[in-house]
Design a protein around this motif. Structure first.
Motif, PDB file in Angstrom:
ATOM      1  N   GLY A  60       8.682   6.396 -26.689  1.00 31.65           N
ATOM      2  CA  GLY A  60       9.369   6.786 -28.039  1.00 31.65           C
ATOM      3  C   GLY A  60       9.259   5.249 -28.764  1.00 31.65           C
ATOM      4  N   LYS A  61       9.106   5.454 -30.139  1.00 32.20           N
ATOM      5  CA  LYS A  61       8.944   4.075 -30.824  1.00 32.20           C
ATOM      6  C   LYS A  61      10.491   3.429 -31.195  1.00 32.20           C
ATOM      7  N   PRO A  62      10.367   2.112 -31.338  1.00 31.87           N
ATOM      8  CA  PRO A  62      11.725   1.659 -31.588  1.00 31.87           C
ATOM      9  C   PRO A  62      12.078   1.846 -33.094  1.00 31.87           C
ATOM     10  N   LYS A  63      13.350   2.003 -33.246  1.00 31.04           N
ATOM     11  CA  LYS A  63      13.765   2.453 -34.590  1.00 31.04           C
ATOM     12  C   LYS A  63      14.890   1.600 -35.097  1.00 31.04           C
ATOM     13  N   ARG A  64      15.224   1.348 -36.383  1.00 30.37           N
ATOM     14  CA  ARG A  64      16.531   0.442 -36.659  1.00 30.37           C
ATOM     15  C   ARG A  64      17.178   1.470 -37.678  1.00 30.37           C
ATOM     16  N   LEU A  65      18.218   1.116 -37.860  1.00 31.22           N
ATOM     17  CA  LEU A  65      19.336   1.938 -38.998  1.00 31.22           C
ATOM     18  C   LEU A  65      20.113   0.677 -39.168  1.00 31.22           C
ATOM     19  N   GLY A  66      19.782  -0.159 -40.199  1.00 32.23           N
ATOM     20  CA  GLY A  66      20.652  -1.135 -40.716  1.00 32.23           C
ATOM     21  C   GLY A  66      20.602  -2.340 -39.375  1.00 32.23           C
ATOM     22  N   ARG A  67      21.714  -2.587 -39.094  1.00 32.81           N
ATOM     23  CA  ARG A  67      21.988  -3.592 -37.890  1.00 32.81           C
ATOM     24  C   ARG A  67      21.731  -2.985 -36.491  1.00 32.81           C
ATOM     25  N   TYR A  68      21.560  -1.630 -36.423  1.00 34.58           N
ATOM     26  CA  TYR A  68      21.641  -1.041 -35.071  1.00 34.58           C
ATOM     27  C   TYR A  68      20.138  -0.709 -34.709  1.00 34.58           C
ATOM     28  N   GLU A  69      20.021  -1.125 -33.548  1.00 34.11           N
ATOM     29  CA  GLU A  69      18.340  -0.870 -33.089  1.00 34.11           C
ATOM     30  C   GLU A  69      18.392   0.229 -32.047  1.00 34.11           C
ATOM     31  N   GLY A  70      17.435   0.948 -31.851  1.00 32.25           N
ATOM     32  CA  GLY A  70      17.456   2.198 -30.798  1.00 32.25           C
ATOM     33  C   GLY A  70      16.046   2.273 -30.777  1.00 32.25           C
ATOM     34  N   ARG A  71      15.943   3.588 -30.013  1.00 33.90           N
ATOM     35  CA  ARG A  71      14.388   3.920 -29.804  1.00 33.90           C
ATOM     36  C   ARG A  71      14.283   5.648 -29.867  1.00 33.90           C
ATOM     37  N   ARG A  72      13.414   6.091 -30.296  1.00 34.99           N
ATOM     38  CA  ARG A  72      12.943   7.515 -30.190  1.00 34.99           C
ATOM     39  C   ARG A  72      12.828   7.843 -28.735  1.00 34.99           C
ATOM     40  N   PRO A  73      13.103   9.234 -28.503  1.00 34.78           N
ATOM     41  CA  PRO A  73      12.959   9.654 -26.960  1.00 34.78           C
ATOM     42  C   PRO A  73      11.615   9.713 -26.500  1.00 34.78           C
ATOM     43  N   ASP A  74      11.176   9.524 -25.133  1.00 35.29           N
ATOM     44  CA  ASP A  74       9.991   9.599 -24.681  1.00 35.29           C
ATOM     45  C   ASP A  74       9.552  11.097 -24.549  1.00 35.29           C
ATOM     46  N   TRP A  75       8.180  11.210 -24.551  1.00 32.54           N
ATOM     47  CA  TRP A  75       7.909  12.680 -24.658  1.00 32.54           C
ATOM     48  C   TRP A  75       6.440  12.760 -23.886  1.00 32.54           C
ATOM     49  N   LYS A  76       6.032  14.072 -23.701  1.00 35.58           N
ATOM     50  CA  LYS A  76       4.773  14.181 -22.939  1.00 35.58           C
ATOM     51  C   LYS A  76       3.780  14.981 -23.738  1.00 35.58           C
ATOM     52  N   LYS A  77       2.472  14.856 -23.831  1.00 38.06           N
ATOM     53  CA  LYS A  77       1.450  15.383 -24.610  1.00 38.06           C
ATOM     54  C   LYS A  77       0.491  15.884 -23.502  1.00 38.06           C
ATOM     55  N   ALA A  78       0.071  17.091 -23.860  1.00 41.49           N
ATOM     56  CA  ALA A  78      -0.858  17.785 -22.992  1.00 41.49           C
ATOM     57  C   ALA A  78      -2.302  18.136 -23.900  1.00 41.49           C
ATOM     58  N   ILE A  79      -3.473  17.789 -23.679  1.00 41.38           N
ATOM     59  CA  ILE A  79      -4.595  18.336 -24.550  1.00 41.38           C
ATOM     60  C   ILE A  79      -5.061  19.587 -23.394  1.00 41.38           C
ATOM     61  N   VAL A  80      -5.224  20.768 -23.940  1.00 43.30           N
ATOM     62  CA  VAL A  80      -5.875  21.735 -23.256  1.00 43.30           C
ATOM     63  C   VAL A  80      -7.069  22.194 -23.765  1.00 43.30           C
ATOM     64  N   VAL A  81      -8.015  22.177 -22.697  1.00 45.82           N
ATOM     65  CA  VAL A  81      -9.570  22.397 -23.109  1.00 45.82           C
ATOM     66  C   VAL A  81      -9.699  23.843 -22.600  1.00 45.82           C
ATOM     67  N   LEU A  82     -10.357  24.870 -23.565  1.00 50.06           N
ATOM     68  CA  LEU A  82     -10.431  26.173 -23.144  1.00 50.06           C
ATOM     69  C   LEU A  82     -11.783  26.322 -22.695  1.00 50.06           C
ATOM     70  N   LYS A  83     -12.440  27.099 -21.946  1.00 53.41           N
ATOM     71  CA  LYS A  83     -13.774  27.755 -21.814  1.00 53.41           C
ATOM     72  C   LYS A  83     -14.269  28.198 -22.845  1.00 53.41           C
ATOM     73  N   GLU A  84     -15.641  28.157 -23.033  1.00 53.33           N
ATOM     74  CA  GLU A  84     -16.604  28.583 -24.060  1.00 53.33           C
ATOM     75  C   GLU A  84     -16.229  29.952 -24.600  1.00 53.33           C
ATOM     76  N   ASP A  85     -16.129  30.821 -23.672  1.00 50.46           N
ATOM     77  CA  ASP A  85     -16.266  32.220 -23.799  1.00 50.46           C
ATOM     78  C   ASP A  85     -14.902  32.626 -24.394  1.00 50.46           C
ATOM     79  N   SER A  86     -13.715  31.488 -24.195  1.00 51.39           N
ATOM     80  CA  SER A  86     -12.366  31.882 -24.415  1.00 51.39           C
ATOM     81  C   SER A  86     -12.182  32.371 -25.857  1.00 51.39           C
ATOM     82  N   LYS A  87     -11.234  33.152 -26.234  1.00 51.78           N
ATOM     83  CA  LYS A  87     -11.092  33.598 -27.657  1.00 51.78           C
ATOM     84  C   LYS A  87     -10.097  32.133 -28.028  1.00 51.78           C
ATOM     85  N   PRO A  88      -9.942  32.050 -29.388  1.00 49.91           N
ATOM     86  CA  PRO A  88      -9.337  30.813 -29.796  1.00 49.91           C
ATOM     87  C   PRO A  88      -7.666  31.251 -29.808  1.00 49.91           C
ATOM     88  N   ILE A  89      -6.839  30.104 -29.888  1.00 42.88           N
ATOM     89  CA  ILE A  89      -5.587  30.223 -29.805  1.00 42.88           C
ATOM     90  C   ILE A  89      -5.084  30.583 -31.323  1.00 42.88           C
TER      91      ILE A  89
END
Length: 93
Positions: A60-89
């Motif tokens: 998560g990126k660091p963020k500020r609101l005035g004099r208060y500092e905090g962070r955005r939450p951490d998260w997980k990203k997934a890249i899914v590769v489909l087979k060539e003959d599969s229909k698109p999402i």
């Protein structure tokens, strides 16, 4: 785990939109989900044939609101590769 709990939402950026032409789809997923769970969730929810899943833990990126500092939450990203003959999402169209 329910497939709707694994896949949180699609991650739509300029780069991820360009990768759709190569059958690569990007999702924000649950932090505890592994590649097998992500593959099964995509196949069940979107009825697509998954070839490969790549995951990244994003800090998560660091963020500020005035004099208060905090962070955005951490998260997980997934890249899914489909087979060539599969229909698109359809959520990305």
């Amino acid at each position: 785990m329910d497939p709707r709990d694994v896949i949180i939402r699609p991650w739509i950026t300029e780069k991820s939109t360009e990768e759709i032409e190569d059958n690569k789809y990007t999702f924000v997923v649950d932090k505890k989900a592994n590649k097998t769970q992500i593959k099964q969730a995509v196949e069940k929810l979107f009825e697509a044939d998954v070839k490969k899943v790549r995951t990244m833990n994003m800090t998560g990126k660091p963020k500020r609101l005035g004099r208060y500092e905090g962070r955005r939450p951490d998260w997980k990203k997934a890249i899914v590769v489909l087979k060539e003959d599969s229909k698109p999402i359809k959520i990305f169209e």
